[in-house]
Structure formats: C-alpha cells, structure tokens
Scaffold this motif. Sequence first.
Motif: not given
Length: 284
Positions: A178, A182, A199
């Motif tokens: 993740k 981002y 994030a």
Amino acid sequence: MRYRPNKPAVFFHLYTLSQVEVRLPVEVRQAGGIVWPRSFSRKVEASPQINLRILTSGNMQCRINGEDRLLGPGALYVEKPGDSITHRTGPAGFAGQRVIGLEGEAAFSVLAAAGLCATSYFELPHPERVVLQMRQMSETMRRQEFDVRRQLSLMAYELILILASELNKGAYPMGIRKAIAYIQKDLSRRPELSLLTKAAGLSPTHLSRLFKAHMGQSPVEYWNSTKMEHARECLRHTDWNVSEIATRLGYSSPYYFSSAFKKYFGCAPSLMKAEIGRKYQEHP
C-alpha cells in the motif's frame, strides 16, 4: 531465417521471429524492449498470442478483460489469446517494459502449470532475474545464432521456471504494498512518513520496521530513492530537461534536485543526460 527489428516508440528494439512450418511446443515469437512515450495508448480486442510483459521504468494504466490497474516497475502482466486489452502511459509520462511473445501448442499449459494464468497481473518482489533472462533472450534473437529457435524455446522454459520461483516467494506484506502504491501514484509529493502510515494503515514504528526488514531502508529513504531512480529513467527515456524533471518530482528548484541527484548517483543530472545521448548516438 530472418529477424525483423521493429522500430519502437523510444530507444529499444523489438525483434520478431519469422514463421516456420515445423514448430516447437513452446515458440518465442518476439523478444525485446519498448518504451512508450507520454500519451501513448494501445488497444487489442483479442490478443493473438501470449505476451509476458514486465514494467522496468515509469508506469502504465492497464485494463485487461475489464480489470483496471496502475502498474509500476516490477509488475508483470500476462496477455493471453483472446484477451481484451487497453493500455496507456501512466502519470509518469512514459512506460519502459520488456516483452516476450510466446506461441506453440504447449505454451498455455506450461504457463498454467506455473500458476501464470490464474490472473493477468503479478507483483514480483525481486524482478531482476526475470528482466535479465528477458534481456538474454532478446540478445539471442538479435545475434541470429545457429539453432536459435531451439535455444529460445529452452530459454522460455527457464524464464517460466524463474517466474514460478519468484511468485512462490510471495509478495511484500500488504502494508508495504500500500505504501509503495501510494509513492508510485504521484512522485511529485514531498516524502513524509505520516502520509505513508496513513496510506498503509500502520503506525510509524510498525511501517518503519517492515521497510527495514524487507527493503533495507526506512520508508522515507525508499521514497527518495524511488524519486532518484525515476529521475534517471526520465533522463534516459524522455526529452525533458533537468528543470522539467525537477518540477515533475516536486523539487522546489532545479538546483536542489541536481544536488540530491548528485549525492545519490555521484554525478550531476546534466552530465548523465549528455552521456546517455552520446551512447545512444553510438548505439541507436
């Protein structure tokens, strides 16, 4: 047997092997590298062959059979016969990739046995061996060696085994994936740990430990190194000047960007750009 280099969008060559009557169970039809420039798009209603593509630089927006993904370096996607495919260059403004095109009556079953047909997209934690094998296959096709079809077929089996081995290692933990997604979505953002923890949905301490364990760097160090590697690819594959690259990567001034670049690579971006241009003129 003839080989036809097809002029790509930027820099690289894609080599195509001519058709023959006697075919091997797994045939390599194409091998090479392509860099798609800004605003480039490609649409295929029904893919005629199997293509293995791995992103090496930049990023790409992909849709295969209705599934959308933004792919960055290290992402592998598999185009299978009959797939409906739409690709376009992503926010980075270019997309570098290595491509291997496969045919033959056993090609699909071998890929399926290796677990490469379950989905269209894969994340490779360590894609270096895959990229190296693809480069060697491109060079073998380019050199036109004796019995090259059989050599390439054997190399295709080796490539599939390497891919299966990489996939069995497993992807990075979800928090890291993740955070990386981002970072790659918009490289103009200023590196801040708080943005990554939000994030990833993890605490700063937990995320930092994950990055140190799996990446060997802190989250912010990884973010900065990603910016620098992307800057180098921009110098290689675009006509953007140093000021434009600095702006696209969110640096406050070309001077600050050049200073960070020199600290990371040991030379100024302008010198690297000039050296890349010289090498390309000698070996287009």
